[in-house]
Design a protein around this motif. Structure first.
Motif, PDB file in Angstrom:
ATOM      1  N   SER A 258      86.106 -48.985  86.656  1.00 13.57           N
ATOM      2  CA  SER A 258      84.175 -49.304  86.636  1.00 13.57           C
ATOM      3  C   SER A 258      83.607 -47.449  86.652  1.00 13.57           C
ATOM      4  O   SER A 258      84.524 -46.608  86.932  1.00 13.57           O
ATOM      5  CB  SER A 258      84.077 -49.834  88.501  1.00 13.57           C
ATOM      6  N   ASP A 259      82.404 -46.980  86.795  1.00 15.58           N
ATOM      7  CA  ASP A 259      82.179 -46.081  86.937  1.00 15.58           C
ATOM      8  C   ASP A 259      81.837 -45.176  88.208  1.00 15.58           C
ATOM      9  O   ASP A 259      82.430 -43.817  88.135  1.00 15.58           O
ATOM     10  CB  ASP A 259      80.411 -45.866  86.213  1.00 15.58           C
ATOM     11  N   VAL A 260      81.846 -46.594  88.774  1.00 17.87           N
ATOM     12  CA  VAL A 260      81.348 -45.900  90.641  1.00 17.87           C
ATOM     13  C   VAL A 260      82.546 -46.860  91.232  1.00 17.87           C
ATOM     14  O   VAL A 260      82.363 -47.983  90.929  1.00 17.87           O
ATOM     15  CB  VAL A 260      80.302 -45.697  91.032  1.00 17.87           C
TER      16      VAL A 260
ATOM     17  N   SER B 171      87.625 -44.849  89.781  1.00 18.25           N
ATOM     18  CA  SER B 171      86.810 -45.178  88.700  1.00 18.25           C
ATOM     19  C   SER B 171      87.038 -44.415  88.313  1.00 18.25           C
ATOM     20  O   SER B 171      87.980 -43.558  87.644  1.00 18.25           O
ATOM     21  CB  SER B 171      85.037 -44.493  89.994  1.00 18.25           C
ATOM     22  N   VAL B 172      85.963 -44.241  86.993  1.00 15.33           N
ATOM     23  CA  VAL B 172      86.661 -42.852  86.552  1.00 15.33           C
ATOM     24  C   VAL B 172      86.481 -42.047  86.837  1.00 15.33           C
ATOM     25  O   VAL B 172      87.591 -41.097  86.562  1.00 15.33           O
ATOM     26  CB  VAL B 172      85.308 -43.157  85.174  1.00 15.33           C
ATOM     27  N   ASN B 173      85.621 -41.058  87.883  1.00 18.60           N
ATOM     28  CA  ASN B 173      86.000 -40.008  88.316  1.00 18.60           C
ATOM     29  C   ASN B 173      87.695 -40.245  88.236  1.00 18.60           C
ATOM     30  O   ASN B 173      88.309 -39.020  87.867  1.00 18.60           O
ATOM     31  CB  ASN B 173      85.559 -39.451  89.850  1.00 18.60           C
ATOM     32  N   ASP B 174      88.731 -40.851  88.298  1.00 19.52           N
ATOM     33  CA  ASP B 174      89.745 -40.571  89.222  1.00 19.52           C
ATOM     34  C   ASP B 174      90.480 -40.247  87.424  1.00 19.52           C
ATOM     35  O   ASP B 174      91.381 -39.601  87.775  1.00 19.52           O
ATOM     36  CB  ASP B 174      90.833 -41.950  89.455  1.00 19.52           C
ATOM     37  N   LEU B 175      90.381 -41.134  86.334  1.00 20.29           N
ATOM     38  CA  LEU B 175      90.711 -40.539  84.634  1.00 20.29           C
ATOM     39  C   LEU B 175      90.263 -38.375  84.600  1.00 20.29           C
ATOM     40  O   LEU B 175      91.637 -38.606  83.803  1.00 20.29           O
ATOM     41  CB  LEU B 175      89.938 -41.840  83.846  1.00 20.29           C
TER      42      LEU B 175
ATOM     43  N   PHE C 119      81.607 -43.587  80.231  1.00 18.72           N
ATOM     44  CA  PHE C 119      81.182 -43.806  80.543  1.00 18.72           C
ATOM     45  C   PHE C 119      80.372 -41.942  80.723  1.00 18.72           C
ATOM     46  O   PHE C 119      78.444 -42.380  81.093  1.00 18.72           O
ATOM     47  CB  PHE C 119      81.934 -43.149  82.653  1.00 18.72           C
ATOM     48  N   LEU C 120      80.081 -41.353  79.914  1.00 20.48           N
ATOM     49  CA  LEU C 120      79.283 -40.145  80.365  1.00 20.48           C
ATOM     50  C   LEU C 120      78.018 -40.154  78.795  1.00 20.48           C
ATOM     51  O   LEU C 120      77.234 -39.590  79.176  1.00 20.48           O
ATOM     52  CB  LEU C 120      80.084 -38.991  79.525  1.00 20.48           C
ATOM     53  N   ARG C 121      78.916 -41.309  77.740  1.00 17.99           N
ATOM     54  CA  ARG C 121      77.179 -41.465  77.218  1.00 17.99           C
ATOM     55  C   ARG C 121      75.827 -41.872  77.971  1.00 17.99           C
ATOM     56  O   ARG C 121      75.005 -42.169  77.893  1.00 17.99           O
ATOM     57  CB  ARG C 121      77.789 -42.275  75.780  1.00 17.99           C
TER      58      ARG C 121
END
Length: 469
Positions: free
Chosen positions: A353-355, A359-363, A431-433
């Protein structure tokens, strides 16, 4: 006329490799000796990501142990390591090989059971026909139960014991039924309805297939162990959680002594390039350098407290090496290297997930820091897929088994090469888009990323996430 050389891409048939002139392959036969040193009557599970040569190695084992190949042993193995150093078990067993990816799990449960019965019974019929003389010329009608492959398998094992024979059993892609069901159709989420189905499939194969093979590895009726050796290949440590017949088979894919069974070392890649493309070392170096960045960097061996995996050579994905060289030979260049063959990795990455807890933060942290610390789960049931994208240990572990991550010498996890890094960055880019503060900068960064230039994109990540800290 110069020798014509052939790459065995998408063709893991060891017999053909040794009988079709000019076929290039790496000699992995010394590992047969290593397997038997560990246990002469071994029961092993060997895990690697998709397209890493597992089927090819299993096919070599089948040829080595088959009593019907004794008269051509020198033709198949003579020039190889094991041909010059044979073990006592060469050509001593009947061979029974299954490929569970041949069983369809895409339809209803009844259709899956029908596919199971049809496939397993077909393999057993071929086995009866091949070894008819060793088994007393049995009648198919009294051995094969058309409506219960489980019963057929049990009868075959009893028959082998009755005639004092022993079997080498190979199971290729043993986890394919559950994997193919869990990740069918590119699912972007692992909902309860999917996991309920996967658990049903897991239970069915445990009870109707693996449990019977476990009986054959110990005792069956009045006979001893008719399965002398048992080798399974797969991607994930599936079917092993809780009370499972597969726990009797040890996972050996993390053993240092067996690290090179699948995959190519750099010296093997260099030799293949020189031979296939008829190049000297100097001309081969640019190609090796390119493939090193794209396909190398895999470590699978777990280091002990006093060991370092730095002594182990990293390995290349062999399927992608063959693809690259085949394209180069036909076109003279490779404009777009083939994408990763990490099985179902896109599905897992999209499920993050995004959060949230994971989440994407881990990637992003993985890409920026270049590594992450996590334990690797040695076994799990498919019910734990509920935790993918939530539980850190399970998510990192699954990404490791799928080939998205690999080991560092210190035991941490990292992205192995540029091909895999592009997959992870694609998920981050999605996610960044959606982030207004950075969306206008994304176009040039993604363009560079698609061209294989990840540096600009990674710099953008660092700036964006440091501003949010």
């Amino acid at each position: 006329m110069p020798q014509v050389f052939v790459l065995p891409r998408d063709h893991p048939n060891f017999f053909d490799w040794r009988t079709i002139a000019g076929t290039i392959f790496a000699d992995k036969s010394s590992y047969i000796e290593d397997l038997e040193k560990g246990a002469p009557n071994y029961r092993y599970v060997f895990l690697r990501p998709r397209r890493f040569g597992k089927s090819a190695f299993l096919n070599m084992l089948c040829a080595y142990y088959d009593i019907h190949k004794a008269n051509i042993f020198d033709d198949l193995f003579g020039p190889l390591y094991i041909g010059k150093n044979p073990t006592a078990s060469k050509n001593t067993h009947l061979v029974l090989k299954f490929d569970l990816s041949s069983i369809s799990v895409s339809g209803s449960v009844d259709e899956m059971k029908t596919s199971f019965n049809d496939y397993i019974n077909d393999v057993l019929r071929q086995f009866l026909k091949k070894y008819s003389s060793e088994l007393g010329y049995p009648e198919e009608s009294t051995t094969i139960n058309n409506f219960s492959a489980t019963q057929s398998l049990r009868r075959i094992l009893s028959l082998v014991g009755t005639w004092g024979q022993s079997i080498f059993v190979g199971v290729d892609e043993y986890d394919a039924p559950a994997n193919n069901s869990a990740f069918a159709g590119g699912n972007t989420g692992l909902g309860s309805h999917i996991l309920d189905r996967v658990q049903l499939i897991e239970s069915f194969f445990k009870e109707n297939f693996f449990a019977i093979l476990k009986e054959g590895c110990s005792t069956l009726s009045d006979y001893g162990a008719v399965i002398s050796k048992y080798f399974l290949t797969g991607v994930t440590p599936a079917f092993r959680a809780g009370i499972s017949p597969l726990t009797a088979a040890a996972i050996v894919s993390n053993k240092r002594s067996l690290h090179g069974i699948c995959g190519f070392t750099e010296s093997e890649v260099r030799a293949i390039v020189r031979l296939y493309l008829r190049m000297n070392d100097q001309d081969a170096e640019p190609l090796v350098h390119s493939m090193r960045k794209l396909y190398n960097g895999y470590y699978f061996a777990m280091s002990g407290p006093d060991e370092s995996s730095s002594a182990i050579l990293p390995v290349y994905n062999p399927h992608l090496v063959f693809h690259y060289l085949s394209n180069f030979q036909s076109e003279g260049f490779v404009t777009k290297p083939e994408e990763s063959t990490a099985v179902h990795s896109t599905t897992i990455l999209k499920s993050i997930s995004d959060v949230g807890e994971f989440s994407v933060n881990d990637l992003v942290e993985l890409i920026v820091s270049k590594s992450v610390k996590s334990k690797i789960k040695a076994e799990f049931g498919y019910s734990e897929l509920f935790s993918v994208g939530k539980d850190r240990e399970i998510t990192w572990s699954l990404l490791f088994y799928l080939g998205v991550l690999t080991l560092n010498p210190d035991g941490s996890l990292r992205v192995p090469n540029d091909i895999i890094k592009s997959e992870v960055l694609d998920r981050i880019a999605a996610f960044l888009r959606t982030q207004d503060k950075i969306s206008t900068l994304m176009v040039p960064a993604i363009r560079n990323l698609k061209e294989g230039k990840a540096e600009t994109f990674c710099e953008l990540l660092e700036v964006f996430f440091s501003s949010r800290a």
